[in-house]
Design an enzyme around this catalytic site. Sequence first.
Site, PDB file in Angstrom:
ATOM      1  CG  ASP A 155      -1.644   1.268   1.458  1.00  0.00           C
ATOM      2  OD1 ASP A 155      -2.245   1.737   0.488  1.00  0.00           O
ATOM      3  OD2 ASP A 155      -1.631   1.798   2.587  1.00  0.00           O
ATOM      4  CE  LYS A 156       0.256   7.394  -2.593  1.00  0.00           C
ATOM      5  NZ  LYS A 156       0.484   8.389  -1.507  1.00  0.00           N
ATOM      6  CB  THR A 158      -1.915   3.212  -4.012  1.00  0.00           C
ATOM      7  OG1 THR A 158      -2.370   4.378  -3.348  1.00  0.00           O
ATOM      8  CG2 THR A 158      -1.560   3.553  -5.454  1.00  0.00           C
ATOM      9  N   GLY A 159      -5.037   3.354  -3.631  1.00  0.00           N
ATOM     10  CA  GLY A 159      -6.249   4.056  -4.034  1.00  0.00           C
ATOM     11  C   GLY A 159      -5.961   5.449  -4.541  1.00  0.00           C
ATOM     12  CG  ASP A 163      -2.870   1.843   6.337  1.00  0.00           C
ATOM     13  OD1 ASP A 163      -3.661   0.952   5.981  1.00  0.00           O
ATOM     14  OD2 ASP A 163      -3.072   3.047   6.110  1.00  0.00           O
ATOM     15  CG  ASP A 185      -4.160  -1.511   2.947  1.00  0.00           C
ATOM     16  OD1 ASP A 185      -4.542  -1.190   1.819  1.00  0.00           O
ATOM     17  OD2 ASP A 185      -3.458  -0.788   3.665  1.00  0.00           O
TER      18      ASP A 185
END
Length: 681
Positions: free
Chosen positions: A372-373, A522-523, A569, A573
Amino acid sequence: MDAHHNHDNNEHETHNHEGHNDSHAHGHGGHDHGDMVTEFRNKFFVVLIFSIPIVLLSPMIQQFMGVDWRFDGDTYIVAALSTFVFFYGGWPFIKGGFDELKGREPGMMTLIGMAISIAFFYSMAVVFGFDGEVIFWELATLVLIMLLGHWIEMRSISNASKALESLASLMPDSASRITSSGDTEEVQVDDIRAGDLLLVKPGEKMPLDGKIVKGQSQVDESMLTGESVPVAKSVNDEVIGGSINREGSLTIEVEKLRDESYLSQVIEMVKASQETKSKTQDITNKAAKWLFYIALGAGITTFIVWMSIGAGMNTAIQRTVTVMVITCPHALGLAAPLVISVSTALAAKYGLLIRKRPQFEKARNIDAVIFDKTGTLTEGEFGVTDIQSFSALDEDTILSYAAAVENESEHPIAAGIINEASERGLKPGSLTDFNSITGVGIEGDVDGRSVKVVSPGYMDQNDIQFNDHNFNRWSDQGKTVVFLIVDEALAGAIALTDKIKESSRQTIEQLHDRNIKAIMLTGDNHKVANYVAKEIGIDEVYAEVLPDQKAEKVTEIKSRGLVVAMTGDGINDAPALAKADVGIAVGAGTDIAMDSADIVLVNSNPKDIMAIFSLSRRTFSKLVQNLIWASGYNIFAIPLAAGVLAPWGIVLSPAVGAVLMSLSTVIVAINAQLLHRFEVE
């Protein structure tokens, strides 16, 4: 967690500080592990006391030491002491073996039970006239070592829970609750309800998990997260029960009660992980199962062969007992517990909280890591990356003016500018007449000068011209740009973006060194995602993926034949963490999705992922080495014990067989301790 970021030029009008959408074991009969630690510890020390005279009065040991301590009746004393050791110390294994046989699943307990029973009854037969050598010392040492192995195992899987429970016990029993009249009253923590407001003064601990509604401070979360530097907290920030308020007074709104708190969640998670059977434990039990069949088969075969060649009953029984004794699982019983114990200690040292050992063991085969970013590769908060001056003002002055106006804002961009000014040691001027310019920025008077911090939309609306080369480049990188206008003249521009963690670049490099793919999921929008990916060397990027689509993407990547770890995080997720072969939660906040992660990086550092892979590989390697040695040596030992070299005068007595078995135990123990030399590669 990622929300959609909009950074196209004409969309920078969202910088109105009002609605910007950036966010950032064994089964052991079900006993309590603490009780079992005490039980095996107590049995170990009692058996140790009884074993000392048993060993010292053994003829074989005395012969080895070159002494003669024999006296009339000593054999009967040793037999009596050994009877106690057999029934007191050996009872858990005898009962366990009986339960395994009852369930038609012979394993470690069956093998131990058989070994100590043979040693005991054979030796008792010798005491009462059978021709042979007593091996009570072998019985005593086998029981002693098995008790030690189980003590180590129980202690290793309960240590994490004990440590966390001790943290929970450090949480305050009482708190200062704010009444409806504004006064404070001292109440017990158990009497507090969700929604109550609590006053936490400097130096006090947070009574429960909650959200700050008033005040700002530095909060020490080191005992919870391992983060050595106190964390700045202000209104709307979450606080964890047990953390220490270092500076200003805080008013917090209780969100979770004691049983729902972060610490309680962690404790429950660790307890659940204790019930998760390791694959290596399964391997150990399977090895014990087959060793039991091999020992039984070899023993019966040995007896039949010696009887068939006319060797006599005594010789046949001695050969059979030697075979059964030499397959006693001293080494096998310690092979896994010792390695797992060392591995658990090393994991804690490197900030790894292992929820599920099978997934931890699987981590050694990872082909790709999905990140995830926001909050994982990046800090999850805005940071200033560039400053451009369009006037005589230098960078520090531009930043100082902007920080002075932003002091009145709670927007993430404001926090980024204020933090940068603070890091540079700048002291913003005095602000008066603060005002929000609807939809496009904020303004106020700073030290008598009119200052505005505005979005590109304001610049377009008011037809303010500027050199747009840097602006276009920053926008293409997905950065947010704000402009500073002083006394109605354009003074400068500030570019901000979600700050990349310093450890992220190094982590990606190390993954590439191992030929492991790095993938971002990532979103966030494509511009931001591609900028971050380019900066740190990500191989593949999947951007603008909604939370419910992340799990589908993980499945899609796995379908390419890759063994995948998902690192996030732990908020949006969670489904993806559960879908991955290994789910790794980065962060130890209240929302780390403990139910979905297999491993938690307590220190929130992506670099710790490398420790997972290295430790997983080294741990599995040591376990396999120990299991091979503990079981494999029987290929050579059993034929020797059976007497295949008897025609050449080489015959092993039961006592010598016991010595060989003990030597294998020493080798296994030393090999396990070598894991302490582990370093992240």
